[in-house]
Design an enzyme around this catalytic site. Structure first.
Site, PDB file in Angstrom:
ATOM      1  N   HIS A  22       1.152  55.731  -4.529  1.00 52.88           N
ATOM      2  CA  HIS A  22       1.453  57.108  -3.378  1.00 52.88           C
ATOM      3  C   HIS A  22       2.018  57.209  -2.911  1.00 52.88           C
ATOM      4  O   HIS A  22       1.835  56.411  -2.121  1.00 52.88           O
ATOM      5  CB  HIS A  22       0.197  57.606  -4.073  1.00 52.88           C
ATOM      6  N   CYS A  43      -5.414  51.449  -3.607  1.00 50.18           N
ATOM      7  CA  CYS A  43      -3.635  52.081  -4.287  1.00 50.18           C
ATOM      8  C   CYS A  43      -2.826  51.399  -2.525  1.00 50.18           C
ATOM      9  O   CYS A  43      -3.039  50.877  -1.970  1.00 50.18           O
ATOM     10  CB  CYS A  43      -3.421  53.256  -4.399  1.00 50.18           C
TER      11      CYS A  43
END
Length: 195
Positions: free
Chosen positions: A144, A160
């Site tokens: 992301h 992440c």
């Protein structure tokens, strides 16, 4: 363990130990995405994340790839393995995981009920690729965007892989649903969870 799986894991270990791009890259905290020739050809149309080099490769035909600078998960929050892109969202909403709330309630408990709507201040940034595994479904791992370019080149996230918002917009347009994603182990780590 099957022979094919053993060969795959052996190949993963070999690739994880050496930088992929030619010529040798200097790993500055921020750089623009660029197309590079790969030292070790990889199948085209895949995402490969090398956490120790803070680089994400989107592979192309003829042994080439787009390379992006990234940040990765800190400490034991980084999860190596084989995944696929199970969902893609523009300006995604965000909800902290139970593990995030447990680790840092002072930061995340305020978002436990309603999360946060998508937008410039959202932790997932401008775009997100949602990583799934066969038999497991959504892993809650994402590739992301981030509003904090100073975090690129560091192991600071809750697991992440993050790119600048400008870079994730470009990558998002390149990567289709069901794309294979390999998150390589950190050096010195024997943990690898193949899907």
């Amino acid at each position: 363990m099957t022979i094919a799986r053993r060969r795959f894991l052996t190949g993963v270990a070999a690739l994880a130990s050496a930088p992929l791009a030619l010529p040798a890259q200097t790993f500055a905290p921020v750089m623009e995405p660029q197309v590079v020739a790969l030292r070790h050809p990889l199948p085209p149309g895949e995402v490969h994340v090398f956490p120790d080099h803070f680089r994400l490769y989107w592979t192309l035909p003829e042994g080439r790839a787009w390379v992006y600078p990234i940040r990765v998960g800190r400490d034991d929050l980084y999860e190596a393995g084989e995944f696929y892109v199970g969902a893609k969202k523009e300006w995604p909403s965000w909800m902290p995981t139970p593990g995030m709330i447990e680790r840092e309630p002072e930061i995340y408990s305020q978002y436990a009920e309603d999360g946060m709507e998508g937008g410039p201040g959202n932790p997932l940034g401008a775009r997100a690729l949602y990583l799934f595994q066969e038999g497991r479904g959504d892993t809650f791992l994402r590739i992301h965007g981030t509003n904090d370019p100073n975090s690129i080149g560091r192991a600071v996230s809750n697991g992440c892989a993050g790119l600048t918002n400008a870079h994730i917009v470009k990558l998002y347009d390149q990567v289709p649903l069901n794309t294979r994603v390999i998150l390589y182990p950190k050096m010195g780590s024997s943990a690898f969870t193949a899907g």
